[in-house]
Scaffold this motif. Structure first.
Motif, PDB file in Angstrom:
ATOM      1  N   SER A  95       1.028  -1.069  -0.108  1.00 51.21           N
ATOM      2  CA  SER A  95      -0.018  -0.008  -0.086  1.00 51.21           C
ATOM      3  C   SER A  95       0.992   1.282  -0.111  1.00 51.21           C
ATOM      4  O   SER A  95       0.716   2.066  -0.683  1.00 51.21           O
ATOM      5  CB  SER A  95      -1.010  -0.199   1.230  1.00 51.21           C
ATOM      6  N   THR A  98       2.277   1.786  -3.543  1.00 52.54           N
ATOM      7  CA  THR A  98       1.578   2.245  -4.555  1.00 52.54           C
ATOM      8  C   THR A  98       0.855   3.621  -4.243  1.00 52.54           C
ATOM      9  O   THR A  98       0.054   4.130  -4.780  1.00 52.54           O
ATOM     10  CB  THR A  98       0.468   1.251  -4.685  1.00 52.54           C
ATOM     11  N   LEU A  99       1.216   4.151  -2.919  1.00 53.07           N
ATOM     12  CA  LEU A  99       0.648   5.346  -2.414  1.00 53.07           C
ATOM     13  C   LEU A  99       0.641   6.364  -3.725  1.00 53.07           C
ATOM     14  O   LEU A  99      -0.172   7.314  -3.717  1.00 53.07           O
ATOM     15  CB  LEU A  99       1.240   5.758  -1.277  1.00 53.07           C
TER      16      LEU A  99
END
Length: 272
Positions: A95, A98-99
């Motif tokens: 996460s 891919t922020l």
């Protein structure tokens, strides 16, 4: 005409209308405007005769190619590790990586300024060590870092999906035959990932070629094609040159995407 054909035409008509209104007509207008300047249809030759435009084009191509190579190198290592390793906090790490997908280019540029600007964290750190302040946010190095940060999650998502589909039995068979880890990577893993690598590289290249928000935020000493088009259009009111440069950028990017689509054997789409 059969009822099924009539129904297909009925559903496709809005799509064709949308494509004509938002793609074909603006593109045709660009072609007309590019030929309406003092050089007429020779405007394309005029931009190639302008040393500044040629230098900007070369710098943009070199930057985009460098970002693509660096993104693929980092993305491949990270994707293979995440696809084959399960550990606590893995989902959180994915996460976090891919922020940047949620950030527009202007925000990415601002983050690079906070990191490596005149009052950035890196400058404060190097100064605390008794060195000169490290400032590179407003140069090609800063733009490179911003584009790398912007492109990496897009490449990572594609490569992770491809890495998870690789058959581990092929690598195990190669190792059982005496192949080294490097040989397995070179002869088994990378060829298996090649369609995803080609597609991801095209995405990174196209994104870097046309990205504007990050370049605009960091544009103190940066001269890339997107900024040149903006300058010609807004500051110089040179619509013919801006249109010709826009078409040149679009044709180069389209050519790279078409070439990689044929090489990868799968669809390649640009993100921007």
């Amino acid at each position: 005409m059969r009822s099924a054909d009539r129904l297909a035409v009925l559903f496709l008509a809005p799509l064709f209308a949308f494509a004509a209104a938002f793609f074909v007509l603006p593109l045709a207008e660009l072609v007309l405007v590019a030929g309406s300047g003092p050089n007429g249809a020779f405007e394309y030759l005029a931009i190639l005769a302008n040393p500044r435009h040629v230098q900007t084009l070369v710098a943009t191509l070199a930057l985009s190619a460098g970002v693509s190579v660096a993104t693929l190198a980092l993305g491949t290592v990270v994707a293979l590790f995440l696809a084959r390793t399960r550990f606590a906090g893995r989902a959180l790490l994915v996460s976090a990586l891919t922020l940047p997908l949620a950030f527009p280019g202007v925000v990415v540029g601002f983050m690079i300024i906070l990191l490596a600007g005149r009052q950035g964290l890196l400058g404060a750190f190097t100064q605390s060590l008794g060195m000169d302040r490290l400032v590179f946010a407003y140069s090609m190095a800063g733009l490179f870092a911003g584009y790398l940060y912007f492109s990496l999650p897009r490449v990572l998502v594609t490569l992770m999906a491809a890495a998870e589909k690789l058959d581990p039995a092929l690598e195990e068979a190669a190792r059982s035959l005496g192949a080294s880890r490097l040989a397995v990577l070179r002869d088994v893993t990378l060829p298996g990932l090649s369609p995803a690598l080609i597609a991801s590289g095209a995405i990174a290249f196209a994104t870097a070629m046309g990205a504007f928000g990050t370049a605009f935020t960091l544009a103190t000493r940066i001269d890339v094609l997107a900024m040149t088009i903006y300058t010609e259009f807004t500051l110089n009111a040179n619509f013919a040159t801006a249109s010709a440069l826009s078409l040149a950028l679009g044709l180069i990017t389209w050519g790279v995407l078409a070439l990689t689509r044929n090489m990868a054997g799968t669809g390649v789409a640009a993100a921007g």
